[in-house]
Design a protein around this motif. Structure first.
Motif, PDB file in Angstrom:
ATOM      1  N   THR A  40       0.431  -0.963   0.164  1.00  0.00           N
ATOM      2  CA  THR A  40       0.095  -0.383  -0.060  1.00  0.00           C
ATOM      3  C   THR A  40       0.638   1.499   0.067  1.00  0.00           C
ATOM      4  O   THR A  40       0.858   2.360  -0.684  1.00  0.00           O
ATOM      5  N   GLN A  41       1.648   1.344   0.640  1.00  0.00           N
ATOM      6  CA  GLN A  41       2.978   2.425   1.210  1.00  0.00           C
ATOM      7  C   GLN A  41       3.749   2.455  -0.363  1.00  0.00           C
ATOM      8  O   GLN A  41       3.926   3.614  -1.044  1.00  0.00           O
ATOM      9  N   HIS A  46       1.312   4.202  -2.594  1.00  0.00           N
ATOM     10  CA  HIS A  46       1.791   5.439  -2.244  1.00  0.00           C
ATOM     11  C   HIS A  46       3.184   6.607  -2.973  1.00  0.00           C
ATOM     12  O   HIS A  46       3.016   8.227  -3.212  1.00  0.00           O
ATOM     13  N   HIS A  96      11.969  -5.748  -3.435  1.00  0.00           N
ATOM     14  CA  HIS A  96      12.047  -5.836  -2.893  1.00  0.00           C
ATOM     15  C   HIS A  96      12.083  -7.200  -2.277  1.00  0.00           C
ATOM     16  O   HIS A  96      11.213  -7.626  -1.782  1.00  0.00           O
ATOM     17  N   ALA A 138      18.969  -6.721  -2.370  1.00  0.00           N
ATOM     18  CA  ALA A 138      17.943  -6.503  -1.564  1.00  0.00           C
ATOM     19  C   ALA A 138      16.868  -5.604  -1.927  1.00  0.00           C
ATOM     20  O   ALA A 138      15.450  -6.427  -1.600  1.00  0.00           O
ATOM     21  N   VAL A 139      17.294  -4.847  -3.451  1.00  0.00           N
ATOM     22  CA  VAL A 139      16.011  -4.191  -3.285  1.00  0.00           C
ATOM     23  C   VAL A 139      16.103  -4.141  -5.013  1.00  0.00           C
ATOM     24  O   VAL A 139      17.499  -3.599  -4.981  1.00  0.00           O
ATOM     25  N   ILE A 198      13.094   5.468  -4.251  1.00  0.00           N
ATOM     26  CA  ILE A 198      14.782   4.166  -3.273  1.00  0.00           C
ATOM     27  C   ILE A 198      14.121   5.230  -1.840  1.00  0.00           C
ATOM     28  O   ILE A 198      13.794   4.692  -0.554  1.00  0.00           O
ATOM     29  N   LEU A 258      10.684   4.967  -0.579  1.00  0.00           N
ATOM     30  CA  LEU A 258      10.994   3.903   0.208  1.00  0.00           C
ATOM     31  C   LEU A 258      11.162   3.665   1.697  1.00  0.00           C
ATOM     32  O   LEU A 258      10.684   2.703   2.389  1.00  0.00           O
ATOM     33  N   LYS A 259      12.218   3.987   1.611  1.00  0.00           N
ATOM     34  CA  LYS A 259      13.990   3.930   2.989  1.00  0.00           C
ATOM     35  C   LYS A 259      12.626   4.222   4.442  1.00  0.00           C
ATOM     36  O   LYS A 259      13.180   3.963   5.450  1.00  0.00           O
ATOM     37  N   GLN A 260      12.042   5.408   4.015  1.00  0.00           N
ATOM     38  CA  GLN A 260      11.073   5.864   5.188  1.00  0.00           C
ATOM     39  C   GLN A 260      10.014   5.823   5.701  1.00  0.00           C
ATOM     40  O   GLN A 260       9.901   5.523   6.590  1.00  0.00           O
ATOM     41  N   VAL A 261       8.910   5.233   4.559  1.00  0.00           N
ATOM     42  CA  VAL A 261       7.347   4.540   4.600  1.00  0.00           C
ATOM     43  C   VAL A 261       7.551   3.082   4.473  1.00  0.00           C
ATOM     44  O   VAL A 261       6.334   3.025   4.660  1.00  0.00           O
ATOM     45  N   VAL A 262       7.733   2.309   3.501  1.00  0.00           N
ATOM     46  CA  VAL A 262       7.440   0.933   3.673  1.00  0.00           C
ATOM     47  C   VAL A 262       7.678   0.079   4.433  1.00  0.00           C
ATOM     48  O   VAL A 262       9.074   0.412   4.884  1.00  0.00           O
ATOM     49  N   THR A 263       7.278  -0.419   5.172  1.00  0.00           N
ATOM     50  CA  THR A 263       6.796  -1.096   6.077  1.00  0.00           C
ATOM     51  C   THR A 263       7.679  -2.966   6.519  1.00  0.00           C
ATOM     52  O   THR A 263       7.621  -3.849   5.928  1.00  0.00           O
ATOM     53  N   ILE A 264       8.951  -2.325   6.456  1.00  0.00           N
ATOM     54  CA  ILE A 264       9.899  -3.607   6.419  1.00  0.00           C
ATOM     55  C   ILE A 264      10.801  -3.213   6.974  1.00  0.00           C
ATOM     56  O   ILE A 264      11.427  -1.709   7.719  1.00  0.00           O
ATOM     57  N   TRP A 265      11.089  -4.304   7.827  1.00  0.00           N
ATOM     58  CA  TRP A 265      12.877  -4.026   8.104  1.00  0.00           C
ATOM     59  C   TRP A 265      13.582  -5.046   8.566  1.00  0.00           C
ATOM     60  O   TRP A 265      13.347  -6.175   8.477  1.00  0.00           O
TER      61      TRP A 265
END
Lengths: 80, 140
Positions: free
Chosen positions: B59-60, B63, B82, B93-94, B114, B117-124
């Protein structure tokens, strides 16, 4: 109203389980939920950030929570 | 143009991601490929573990790509793939790939995607060292 919260990354390690069920009466807003969780799991308060997602979107503190919402705790992301 | 967005536990096919943005309307294809590095903050990294909240991540990501289309209306095609799960040193990785009519916008749009993505996409990301593991960026 009960709530079910999905936990990811370090928040799952802190709480020690992948989901958390809060029985009624559960916190009614995002802000109240965060206050409740930080009080019960102080390590959450030491994170760089901890957001709440409702139905796959970042939610502001005043957003109301409902029993059918998909709620998740979002620690600092680190993709890429 | 529907972007090609995915999160996968399989090795990323970089050529397929680039092929996904090919179009005769574009004169520039730009890509960013993130790979697993052997050290982090002076510590030797053995491998990485990526965890994803897939539905929110997609979803993010949608956006982020929508914002890119708003900023660069000439953007033709976008692909973002990703990886999740356990990755070895050197693994991809991406991949972000964009196609635009001219090159300037391709660099700018690729970097925007990119970075955001690093700020908002829910990957840890959990880094595994010789002597333990750590969730990246978790603490100040």
């Amino acid at each position: 109203m009960a709530l079910k919260i999905a936990l990811f990354g370090i928040t799952r390690d802190i709480v020690g389980q992948p989901t958390l069920e809060l029985p009624a009466p559960a916190p009614a807003t995002v802000g109240a939920l965060l206050d409740h969780l930080r009080a019960n799991y102080p390590a959450l308060g030491q994170l760089r950030s901890c957001a709440v997602a409702v139905n796959n979107e970042y939610a502001p503190a005043d957003q109301a929570l409902g029993p059918n919402d998909e709620i998740a705790l979002i620690p600092p992301v680190a993709g890429g | 143009m529907t972007p090609h967005l995915s999160i996968t536990d399989q090795p990323i096919d970089v050529a397929a991601a680039l092929a996904a943005v090919q179009t005769e309307a574009a004169g520039a294809v730009n890509s960013f490929i993130g790979t697993v590095r052997n050290q982090s903050g002076g510590r030797r990294v053995r491998r990485l573990h990526y965890e994803s909240y897939d539905s929110m991540a997609l979803t993010q990501l949608g956006h982020v790509v929508a914002q890119a289309y708003a900023k660069w209306p000439m953007l033709e095609k976008v692909a973002v793939v990703h990886r999740k799960g356990t990755l070895a040193l050197g693994d991809v990785a991406v991949v972000v790939a964009v196609a635009t009519p001219h090159r300037a916008e391709s660099f700018a749009a690729c970097q925007f995607i990119i970075d955001t993505l690093k700020q908002v996409v829910t990957i840890w990301k959990r880094e595994e060292y010789e002597d333990g593991t750590e969730w990246v960026a978790a603490h100040p």
